[in-house]
Design an enzyme around this catalytic site. Structure first.
Site, PDB file in Angstrom:
ATOM      1  N   ASP A  38      -7.076  75.859  15.098  1.00  0.00           N
ATOM      2  CA  ASP A  38      -8.312  75.120  15.356  1.00  0.00           C
ATOM      3  C   ASP A  38      -7.995  73.635  15.272  1.00  0.00           C
ATOM      4  O   ASP A  38      -6.861  73.240  14.937  1.00  0.00           O
ATOM      5  CB  ASP A  38      -9.387  75.483  14.322  1.00  0.00           C
ATOM      6  CG  ASP A  38     -10.805  75.400  14.876  1.00  0.00           C
ATOM      7  OD1 ASP A  38     -11.174  74.317  15.382  1.00  0.00           O
ATOM      8  OD2 ASP A  38     -11.542  76.400  14.793  1.00  0.00           O
ATOM      9  N   ASP A  64      -4.665  72.185  19.507  1.00  0.00           N
ATOM     10  CA  ASP A  64      -5.559  71.842  20.612  1.00  0.00           C
ATOM     11  C   ASP A  64      -5.220  72.778  21.763  1.00  0.00           C
ATOM     12  O   ASP A  64      -4.125  72.692  22.338  1.00  0.00           O
ATOM     13  CB  ASP A  64      -5.349  70.376  21.024  1.00  0.00           C
ATOM     14  CG  ASP A  64      -6.300  69.918  22.118  1.00  0.00           C
ATOM     15  OD1 ASP A  64      -6.834  70.779  22.850  1.00  0.00           O
ATOM     16  OD2 ASP A  64      -6.494  68.692  22.268  1.00  0.00           O
ATOM     17  N   TYR A 157     -20.834  75.930  32.345  1.00  0.00           N
ATOM     18  CA  TYR A 157     -20.426  76.918  31.346  1.00  0.00           C
ATOM     19  C   TYR A 157     -20.276  78.298  31.985  1.00  0.00           C
ATOM     20  O   TYR A 157     -19.298  79.017  31.741  1.00  0.00           O
ATOM     21  CB  TYR A 157     -21.455  76.957  30.229  1.00  0.00           C
ATOM     22  CG  TYR A 157     -21.106  77.880  29.086  1.00  0.00           C
ATOM     23  CD1 TYR A 157     -20.021  77.618  28.253  1.00  0.00           C
ATOM     24  CD2 TYR A 157     -21.880  79.009  28.822  1.00  0.00           C
ATOM     25  CE1 TYR A 157     -19.710  78.455  27.192  1.00  0.00           C
ATOM     26  CE2 TYR A 157     -21.574  79.851  27.761  1.00  0.00           C
ATOM     27  CZ  TYR A 157     -20.492  79.572  26.953  1.00  0.00           C
ATOM     28  OH  TYR A 157     -20.184  80.411  25.900  1.00  0.00           O
ATOM     29  N   LYS A 161     -16.863  80.631  32.077  1.00  0.00           N
ATOM     30  CA  LYS A 161     -16.822  81.968  31.478  1.00  0.00           C
ATOM     31  C   LYS A 161     -16.679  83.057  32.533  1.00  0.00           C
ATOM     32  O   LYS A 161     -16.093  84.117  32.271  1.00  0.00           O
ATOM     33  CB  LYS A 161     -18.076  82.197  30.633  1.00  0.00           C
ATOM     34  CG  LYS A 161     -18.102  81.354  29.355  1.00  0.00           C
ATOM     35  CD  LYS A 161     -16.877  81.621  28.483  1.00  0.00           C
ATOM     36  CE  LYS A 161     -16.954  80.917  27.149  1.00  0.00           C
ATOM     37  NZ  LYS A 161     -15.798  81.210  26.269  1.00  0.00           N
ATOM     38  N   THR A 194     -24.113  80.994  16.005  1.00  0.00           N
ATOM     39  CA  THR A 194     -22.868  80.245  15.843  1.00  0.00           C
ATOM     40  C   THR A 194     -23.115  78.769  16.139  1.00  0.00           C
ATOM     41  O   THR A 194     -24.123  78.403  16.762  1.00  0.00           O
ATOM     42  CB  THR A 194     -21.775  80.744  16.810  1.00  0.00           C
ATOM     43  OG1 THR A 194     -22.170  80.460  18.156  1.00  0.00           O
ATOM     44  CG2 THR A 194     -21.530  82.238  16.652  1.00  0.00           C
TER      45      THR A 194
END
Length: 266
Positions: A38, A64, A157, A161, A194
């Site tokens: 992360d 990264d 987005y 995806k 989240t």
């Protein structure tokens, strides 16, 4: 401590929080050695400490996912320390909302760099290490219900995806064609509690793949838009990740595991 993935080495990107951390914890509970990566170093250290406190094995690397050199370094570190890689969870992701006419090109490109370039680089540099043992493996790419259906305020987005979805199927066929025993599947979460929702607050309408302006809370939105009437938790996705990582899914590749309370079929 269970044993459904005992002795396996698992790499989870975006592992410091949310679905990534929950997946790491669940895999560790079932015996995997988990490698979390992360950019959130403090949270990454916390996640490792929490796993170790429960008797699990975990380590953290600053990483990264848009930088190829970082991927090379992580893959080499895993090979040197563990000599194998059995599970890759390409989880790191970001979401930006808003009208397509207002989205800056740089933001669109950054979203693609994290959401799809990061997945490509993960497969490119992890697969050779995964093939070393001859035991096969499992690659799990985190897509979204936004990779299955459109949204008026998440065009960029959805594009990223959706790319993950078909990239996954193509790599699944490539691995099957060389009989390396590596299975490749995508997971499609719905509305899960989240941090990613913090970037898309106050936009959209009920039924969109984003938190709407009315109702103003995630709970209210899910009551409105999700057939089961409730939001999901990171643990719901982690349980799916565990199944795909284990031998229980030995005959599953190129599949889409949708975990969304029925959101995508409404």
């Amino acid at each position: 401590m269970g044993g459904r993935v005992a002795g396996k080495v698992a790499l989870i990107t975006g592992g410091a929080s949310g679905i990534g951390r929950s997946s790491a914890e669940r895999l560790a509970e079932e015996g995997a050695i988990v490698v979390l990566t992360d950019l959130q170093d403090a949270k990454g250290a916390e996640a490792v400490a929490a796993i170790q406190a429960q008797g699990g094995q975990a380590e953290y690397h600053h990483h990264d996912v848009t930088v190829e050199a970082d991927w090379i370094a992580v893959a080499q570190a895993i090979k040197a320390r563990h000599g194998r890689l059995d599970i890759l969870v390409n989880n790191a992701g970001v979401a930006f909302s808003g009208s397509v006419v207002d989205m800056p090109l740089a933001q669109f490109q950054l979203q693609n760099a994290i959401n799809i370039d990061g997945v490509f680089l993960g497969v490119k540099h992890s697969l050779p290490v995964m093939r070393l043992s001859g035991d096969g493996g499992s690659i799990i790419n985190m897509s979204s219900v936004a990779g299955l259906k459109g949204s008026a305020i998440l065009a960029g987005y959805c594009a990223s995806k959706g790319a993950v979805r078909l990239f996954t199927k193509s790599v699944a066929l490539e691995c099957a064609s060389v009989k390396d025993g590596v299975r490749v599947n995508s997971v499609h979460p719905g509305i899960i509690e989240t941090p990613i929702w913090d970037t898309i607050v106050g936009t959209g309408e009920p039924g969109d793949n984003a938190r709407p302006s009315r109702p103003a809370t995630l709970d209210a939105m899910t009551a409105d838009a999700v057939p089961l009437g409730k939001k999901g938790w990171p643990e719901d996705i982690a349980n799916g990740v565990l199944w795909l990582a284990s031998e229980e899914s030995r005959y599953v590749t190129g599949a889409e595991l949708v975990i969304d309370g029925g959101f995508s079929i409404r």
